[in-house]
Design a protein around this motif. Sequence first.
Motif, PDB file in Angstrom:
ATOM      1  N   SER A   1      34.766-147.354  45.429  1.00 26.49           N
ATOM      2  CA  SER A   1      34.941-148.669  44.804  1.00 26.49           C
ATOM      3  C   SER A   1      35.596-148.537  43.440  1.00 26.49           C
ATOM      4  O   SER A   1      36.518-149.284  43.092  1.00 26.49           O
TER       5      SER A   1
ATOM      6  N   THR B   1      39.392-147.784  43.383  1.00 25.32           N
ATOM      7  CA  THR B   1      40.310-148.898  43.637  1.00 25.32           C
ATOM      8  C   THR B   1      40.659-149.657  42.363  1.00 25.32           C
ATOM      9  O   THR B   1      41.500-150.565  42.396  1.00 25.32           O
TER      10      THR B   1
ATOM     11  N   VAL C   1      44.387-153.537  48.020  1.00 21.58           N
ATOM     12  CA  VAL C   1      43.675-152.591  48.879  1.00 21.58           C
ATOM     13  C   VAL C   1      43.570-153.195  50.278  1.00 21.58           C
ATOM     14  O   VAL C   1      43.098-154.323  50.442  1.00 21.58           O
TER      15      VAL C   1
ATOM     16  N   MET D   1      34.809-155.069  46.876  1.00 23.57           N
ATOM     17  CA  MET D   1      36.135-155.580  47.232  1.00 23.57           C
ATOM     18  C   MET D   1      36.153-157.102  47.410  1.00 23.57           C
ATOM     19  O   MET D   1      37.219-157.703  47.576  1.00 23.57           O
TER      20      MET D   1
ATOM     21  N   TRP E   1      35.062-158.473  50.056  1.00 21.00           N
ATOM     22  CA  TRP E   1      35.404-158.641  51.460  1.00 21.00           C
ATOM     23  C   TRP E   1      34.193-159.155  52.219  1.00 21.00           C
ATOM     24  O   TRP E   1      33.102-158.581  52.127  1.00 21.00           O
TER      25      TRP E   1
END
Length: 337
Positions: A145, A148, A154, A208, A210
Motif C-alpha cells: 500500500s 503505491t 494503480v 486503494m 477499491w
Amino acid sequence: MINAVQLGLGPIGQRLTRYLSERDGIQIVGAVDPDLQKVGKDLGEHAGDDESGIIISPDLNSCSAIGQVDVAVISTVSPLEKMEAQIQEVADCGLDIVSTCEELSHPWQTQPECAHRIDNYCKEKDISCVGTGVNPGFLMDYLPSVLTSVCREVKHIKVERIQDARPRRKPFRDKIGVGLTGSEFEENRDSIRHVGLPESVYMIAEAMNWELTNVDERLQPIQAESSIQTESGMVQPGNIAGVRQVALGLQNDKEVIRLVFEAAVGIEKSHDSIYITGTPTFTSTVDGGINGDIATSAIIVNAIRSISRATPGLKTMLNITAPAYFSRVDEGNLAKY
C-alpha cells in the motif's frame, strides 16, 4: 518510559521479552500466562535471558504491577473470536493494546460484527488497539500500500512471499503441515494454513479505495520431492513440505489483488516481491526474504509508540503513525492523534 505488560509467553512471546527488554524507552513491568508450568517463573529466565525480577502471573488480576502499565503486548491466539474477551479484559484495565492476532489486523470485512464490538469497547474505555506482525500487518498489505504512494495510477497489485520454512520455529512448521502424509493433511486441512491472507487483501483494498465484490482464497499442499532434513526430523519424499496459498481480490470478475504465500521446507530461493501494475509499473524484491519471527517481534515493539499516540478504538496499520525503530520515547510527541 512506556511501561508494558506481556500476555502470552510462548515462542514469540519469549522473543518479544528479549526485544522489549533491550529497547530504550520501554520497560516490562508485568507478565501473564495461564500455563501453570510458566506461572511463578522469572520472566527473563523463561525467555532465556538474565533474571528480570518480574514473576509470571496466571492472570491480569494477580499481576501486582497492573496499575503502572501503559500498554499490553498480547501474543496469544490467532482467531478473533478468542481474542475479543482478552481485549475486553485488557481494556477494562485502561491499557492500549498491540497484538500478534492475525485476524485482528483488518477484521472490518471478514468479521464485521466482532470488529465493531471491539472498536466500540475500546472507545468506551478510551484505549487504542491494533493487530500487526510481519504478515499480516506489513509485507503483504501495509508495505505494498505504501509503495503505491509514488503511482499516478494503480491497476493491479501482486505480492509473493516465498520462504524456506527450515529456519522458522517448530510451531510455524506445524502450522503449514510439514512432515504430514497426504491423508493426514486432508484430515487436518481446516487447521493447516497461514492465517490472515483475506485480511491483507482487504487492507490493500481499503488503502486503494477499491470496493471488492469477492475475496477468493485457495490452499494447496506442497509435497517433498526428496528427503529433507529439519530440526523436527526427516520429511520423506511424497510427504508434505509446506503449503501454497493464494488470495484474490476481485471487482466483479476482474482480479485487482493477488497474494501468493508459499512456505515449505527446502525452498532454495526465499524472497518477498511486490509487483505494482500502473503508472509507473515496477517491482520491489527483498532477496532472501525477511525472517518472519524476527520481523513479527520487531514490528510489535516498534508499534507500541504508534499505538500510544493513536485515538481510541480498533486501528489497522493504515490509520496509526508509521511504526519505525526507536531507541527512546519523546514525551513531548505523545499527544493523541
